[in-house]
Design a protein around this motif. Structure first.
Motif, PDB file in Angstrom:
ATOM      1  N   ASP A 173       0.806  -1.217   0.000  1.00  0.00           N
ATOM      2  CA  ASP A 173       0.000   0.000   0.000  1.00  0.00           C
ATOM      3  C   ASP A 173       0.845   1.276   0.000  1.00  0.00           C
ATOM      4  OD1 ASP A 173       1.002  -0.283   2.539  1.00  0.00           O
ATOM      5  OD2 ASP A 173      -0.892   0.142   3.583  1.00  0.00           O
ATOM      6  N   ASP A 174       2.128   1.145  -0.252  1.00  0.00           N
ATOM      7  CA  ASP A 174       3.000   2.327  -0.293  1.00  0.00           C
ATOM      8  C   ASP A 174       2.584   3.232  -1.453  1.00  0.00           C
ATOM      9  OD1 ASP A 174       5.458   3.974  -1.045  1.00  0.00           O
ATOM     10  OD2 ASP A 174       6.188   2.956   0.750  1.00  0.00           O
ATOM     11  N   PRO A 175       2.500   4.551  -1.255  1.00  0.00           N
ATOM     12  CA  PRO A 175       2.125   5.462  -2.338  1.00  0.00           C
ATOM     13  C   PRO A 175       3.005   5.332  -3.577  1.00  0.00           C
ATOM     14  CG  PRO A 175       2.094   6.616  -0.238  1.00  0.00           C
ATOM     15  CD  PRO A 175       2.683   5.251   0.028  1.00  0.00           C
ATOM     16  N   VAL A 176       4.253   4.930  -3.398  1.00  0.00           N
ATOM     17  CA  VAL A 176       5.152   4.769  -4.550  1.00  0.00           C
ATOM     18  C   VAL A 176       4.608   3.710  -5.498  1.00  0.00           C
ATOM     19  CG1 VAL A 176       7.450   3.972  -5.271  1.00  0.00           C
ATOM     20  CG2 VAL A 176       7.216   5.616  -3.383  1.00  0.00           C
ATOM     21  N   ARG A 177       4.023   2.661  -4.955  1.00  0.00           N
ATOM     22  CA  ARG A 177       3.454   1.613  -5.816  1.00  0.00           C
ATOM     23  C   ARG A 177       2.236   2.141  -6.573  1.00  0.00           C
ATOM     24  NH1 ARG A 177       5.981  -2.988  -5.541  1.00  0.00           N
ATOM     25  NH2 ARG A 177       7.109  -3.632  -3.678  1.00  0.00           N
ATOM     26  N   GLN A 178       1.410   2.923  -5.922  1.00  0.00           N
ATOM     27  CA  GLN A 178       0.290   3.551  -6.627  1.00  0.00           C
ATOM     28  C   GLN A 178       0.829   4.487  -7.701  1.00  0.00           C
ATOM     29  OE1 GLN A 178      -2.084   6.419  -4.518  1.00  0.00           O
ATOM     30  NE2 GLN A 178      -3.744   6.357  -6.027  1.00  0.00           N
ATOM     31  N   GLY A 179       1.909   5.198  -7.375  1.00  0.00           N
ATOM     32  CA  GLY A 179       2.524   6.099  -8.349  1.00  0.00           C
ATOM     33  C   GLY A 179       3.034   5.361  -9.571  1.00  0.00           C
ATOM     34  N   PHE A 180       3.545   4.159  -9.366  1.00  0.00           N
ATOM     35  CA  PHE A 180       4.009   3.354 -10.499  1.00  0.00           C
ATOM     36  C   PHE A 180       2.845   3.007 -11.416  1.00  0.00           C
ATOM     37  CE2 PHE A 180       5.260  -1.145 -11.893  1.00  0.00           C
ATOM     38  CZ  PHE A 180       5.885  -0.697 -13.040  1.00  0.00           C
ATOM     39  N   ALA A 181       1.700   2.639 -10.825  1.00  0.00           N
ATOM     40  CA  ALA A 181       0.516   2.341 -11.637  1.00  0.00           C
ATOM     41  C   ALA A 181       0.057   3.585 -12.398  1.00  0.00           C
ATOM     42  CB  ALA A 181      -0.605   1.823 -10.746  1.00  0.00           C
ATOM     43  N   LEU A 182       0.108   4.740 -11.743  1.00  0.00           N
ATOM     44  CA  LEU A 182      -0.298   5.990 -12.394  1.00  0.00           C
ATOM     45  C   LEU A 182       0.689   6.391 -13.492  1.00  0.00           C
ATOM     46  CD1 LEU A 182      -1.398   7.843  -9.164  1.00  0.00           C
ATOM     47  CD2 LEU A 182      -2.904   7.264 -11.071  1.00  0.00           C
ATOM     48  N   TYR A 183       1.966   6.102 -13.275  1.00  0.00           N
ATOM     49  CA  TYR A 183       2.972   6.355 -14.313  1.00  0.00           C
ATOM     50  C   TYR A 183       2.632   5.562 -15.572  1.00  0.00           C
ATOM     51  CZ  TYR A 183       7.257   5.945 -16.985  1.00  0.00           C
ATOM     52  OH  TYR A 183       8.173   5.937 -18.026  1.00  0.00           O
ATOM     53  N   GLN A 184       2.263   4.298 -15.405  1.00  0.00           N
ATOM     54  CA  GLN A 184       1.919   3.473 -16.560  1.00  0.00           C
ATOM     55  C   GLN A 184       0.702   4.031 -17.300  1.00  0.00           C
ATOM     56  OE1 GLN A 184       2.042  -0.929 -15.781  1.00  0.00           O
ATOM     57  NE2 GLN A 184       2.649  -0.276 -13.741  1.00  0.00           N
TER      58      GLN A 184
END
Length: 266
Positions: A173-184
């Motif tokens: 649930d780290d925001p960085v992982r959400q950021g990776f999905a948003l980057y894609q």
């Protein structure tokens, strides 16, 4: 220079030619001509009230994209490649769904070409992925690729480009992982990062420097929201990401991913 502009003007004034859509779906490859798609048994006229490319209501002759993706499963991954190198990464599930949002391949008829996207620009054709009822499934603007030449089935981004992955020890649930999905979803269609990606449109976002390294935080946010407010350039192609597309919380996560990757340039 005058000859160059004259040639460009001539090319833009020529009639739209019939085109070919290439479907590369693993072992199955299919080439569809414009006329075949316009005459497809499931082709129909659709209205798109808020078209992303044209920013106004549009009317199209279109085929449900799902009927062209025979053999593709919801868990698989697709990529739409445009004539200019724009490469949109697309999970297959929304493209195959019957609703609430539905994906359509709009087909430009050479006898009735669509409007140009702007001064000295081509149309959104020959093929354009459009959606009916997109808000019902939170479809983002980057999921409306236009000037499509090829749609192909690929392995997931994580498998193809490990250089994009954040640190494996991060919590799920780290925001960085959400950021990776948003980057894609929002960035990968135009940019590479660490040299990884298929896009040939915009600059690499980590090499030699990451934007979090050379932008002051407030100005980087301003740039993402409205690039022209920071750098007025008539040839600029980067769109702005309004809060309706990328919320403040999502922008925080995307910036967290970029900052995290600035330390992962290996």
């Amino acid at each position: 220079m005058r000859i160059t502009f004259a040639l460009l003007a001539l090319l833009l004034s020529l009639p739209v030619a019939a085109a070919q859509l290439n479907l590369e779906l693993g072992e199955r490859t299919r080439h569809w001509q414009t006329a075949e798609l316009l005459a497809h048994p499931q082709a129909r006229d659709i209205d798109v009230p808020a078209d992303v490319a044209y920013k106004r209501p549009m009317h199209y002759r279109a085929v449900p994209l799902a009927v062209l993706l025979e053999g593709v499963q919801p868990g698989e991954h697709l990529q739409a490649i445009a004539l200019d190198g724009f490469a949109a990464e697309m999970p297959a599930a929304p493209l195959l769904a019957n609703g609430p949002a539905q994906a359509w391949l709009a087909v430009e008829d050479s006898a009735k070409p669509w409007p140009a996207l702007g001064k000295d620009k081509a149309t959104a054709g020959p093929f354009y992925l459009v959606w009916t009822n997109p808000k019902a499934s939170a479809i983002r603007p980057e999921q409306w690729p236009f000037q499509i030449a090829t749609i192909r089935r690929l392995a997931a981004v994580e498998q193809r480009f490990p250089a994009l992955l954040p640190e494996a020890s991060l919590a799920s649930d780290d925001p960085v992982r959400q950021g990776f999905a948003l980057y894609q979803q929002n960035c990968m269609a135009c940019h590479r990062l660490n040299g990884a990606g298929d896009a040939q449109f915009g600059p690499d976002l980590n090499r030699p420097y990451n934007p979090t390294e050379y932008f002051q935080p407030a100005f980087l946010r301003k740039y993402i929201r409205d690039p022209q407010s920071l750098r007025q350039w008539s040839q600029a192609k980067m769109p702005g990401f309004a809060e309706s597309v990328l919320s403040e919380k999502e922008l925080d996560a995307l910036l967290a991913y970029l900052a995290h990757m600035s330390k992962r340039k290996g």
